[in-house]
Write a protein that holds these residues in place. Structure first.
Motif, PDB file in Angstrom:
ATOM      1  N   GLU A  26       5.066 -11.380  -1.353  1.00  0.00           N
ATOM      2  CA  GLU A  26       3.828 -11.177  -2.121  1.00  0.00           C
ATOM      3  C   GLU A  26       2.612 -11.766  -1.390  1.00  0.00           C
ATOM      4  O   GLU A  26       1.480 -11.368  -1.644  1.00  0.00           O
ATOM      5  N   LYS A  27       2.841 -12.679  -0.461  1.00  0.00           N
ATOM      6  CA  LYS A  27       1.742 -13.272   0.298  1.00  0.00           C
ATOM      7  C   LYS A  27       1.038 -12.230   1.174  1.00  0.00           C
ATOM      8  O   LYS A  27      -0.113 -12.433   1.599  1.00  0.00           O
ATOM      9  N   ALA A  28       1.709 -11.114   1.432  1.00  0.00           N
ATOM     10  CA  ALA A  28       1.100 -10.073   2.255  1.00  0.00           C
ATOM     11  C   ALA A  28      -0.200  -9.565   1.644  1.00  0.00           C
ATOM     12  O   ALA A  28      -1.129  -9.173   2.361  1.00  0.00           O
ATOM     13  N   VAL A  29      -0.300  -9.589   0.317  1.00  0.00           N
ATOM     14  CA  VAL A  29      -1.523  -9.137  -0.360  1.00  0.00           C
ATOM     15  C   VAL A  29      -2.684 -10.064  -0.018  1.00  0.00           C
ATOM     16  O   VAL A  29      -3.829  -9.620   0.102  1.00  0.00           O
ATOM     17  N   GLU A  30      -2.405 -11.356   0.119  1.00  0.00           N
ATOM     18  CA  GLU A  30      -3.452 -12.313   0.497  1.00  0.00           C
ATOM     19  C   GLU A  30      -3.826 -12.159   1.969  1.00  0.00           C
ATOM     20  O   GLU A  30      -4.997 -12.223   2.332  1.00  0.00           O
ATOM     21  N   LEU A  31      -2.830 -11.953   2.817  1.00  0.00           N
ATOM     22  CA  LEU A  31      -3.097 -11.832   4.253  1.00  0.00           C
ATOM     23  C   LEU A  31      -3.848 -10.554   4.567  1.00  0.00           C
ATOM     24  O   LEU A  31      -4.757 -10.531   5.400  1.00  0.00           O
TER      25      LEU A  31
END
Length: 315
Positions: free
Chosen positions: A211-216
């Protein structure tokens, strides 16, 4: 452009939370929701004859059912379930409010004309990875008919019932935990081969980290997704387009897109390398150009028989 106006959520009938939102720009809800719909029988997304959208998704807070309608100049969304507030908070992004086409130029006449005719074409963002990743892996190297059938069967058999007064048969996509519990023979029964099953299970094991991909976002977000065995350039791009509205994530490796782009822009078939060369002038918004081509109504010439769906359940 007028700044979109959003109001805090409020109580609504049937135990729902409600949010009213005035976009301040031309809005085509069907076009924005379309990429999130996996066939006409998708149990997680329906659009009725009046244009009302019912969407079921998983969120960090739990499942959510959202009903999205246009009432005058406003978008009115009602949501049910533990993830209702999360879904309502992300409503503007889902409908393209965070999309920015600053600097985009329609270098080719077809793209420029499509942009002029379709001011409501924007790139929406779900804000979550898991649901779109699950569906994207199912679509690897098979026809849409095959992938949509598998999605329907897995959601109906292993996803929970949609919260709230959703239309009959709507389901929440299986959570990572529910996905890991699916027996091997059930994957086969749903028509999912071992390679896609392994990729889905590997993703489910570390779903919270993905889910961190959305932030990156951008190339860095796509690179994080590709750390999972079985997730390549195509799958990462498909997720990026939907999870954070990535305007530059081209689906390299797609069976149809290179030829469509080639015939639309230069009048001949292209491979992936040729497609990227033709689209280079649109960087960092190459996917936006592809969306305009797809939405323009252009159809490439067809040669020979169409690819026939396979039934992995008989193998």
């Amino acid at each position: 452009m007028a700044r979109p106006v959003a109001r805090p959520s409020e109580s609504a009938p049937d135990g729902a939370r409600r949010r009213r939102w005035e976009p301040g720009f031309v809005l085509d809800i069907r076009a924005l929701i379309g990429p999130l719909r996996h066939g006409r029988g998708d149990p997680t997304c329906r659009i009725d004859d009046d244009g009302v959208v019912w969407r079921v998704c998983s969120t960090p807070a739990g499942p959510a059912t959202t009903r999205i309608r246009r009432i005058g100049t406003e978008v009115v969304a009602d949501a049910w379930g533990d993830g209702a507030e999360w879904a309502l908070e992300g409503l503007p992004a889902l409908l393209g409010a965070e999309d920015d086409d600053e600097g985009f130029v329609g270098h080719h006449p077809l793209v420029a004309d499509a942009r002029r005719r379709m001011p409501g074409l924007r790139l929406g963002a779900t804000g979550g990875v898991w649901d779109v990743l699950f569906a994207a892996i199912l679509e690897q190297k098979v026809t849409g008919t095959e992938a949509h059938r598998s999605w329907r069967e897995l959601c109906r058999r292993f996803g929970a019932a949609a919260p709230g007064p959703a239309p009959h048969g709507m389901r929440v996509p299986p959570t990572p935990r529910e996905t890991r519990a699916i027996p091997d023979w059930e994957w086969h029964k749903a028509g999912v081969d071992s390679a896609r099953r392994r990729a889905i299970l590997a993703s489910a094991t570390v779903a919270h980290r993905l889910e961190k991909a959305v932030e990156l976002r951008g190339a860095e977000g796509r690179a994080l997704l590709r750390k999972i065995p079985g997730i390549g350039v195509w799958t990462a791009a498909e997720v990026a387009q939907r999870a954070w509205g990535d305007p530059d994530a081209v689906s390299v490796g797609d069976f149809h897109i290179p030829s469509t782009v080639g015939y639309a822009l230069v009048g001949r078939k292209l491979d992936d390398a040729g497609m990227l060369e033709v689209l280079a002038c649109y960087a960092p918004q190459r996917q936006r150009a592809v969306r305009y081509i797809e939405a323009s109504g252009f159809r490439r010439p067809r040669f020979g028989p169409r690819y026939s769906p396979r039934d992995f359940r008989e193998m």
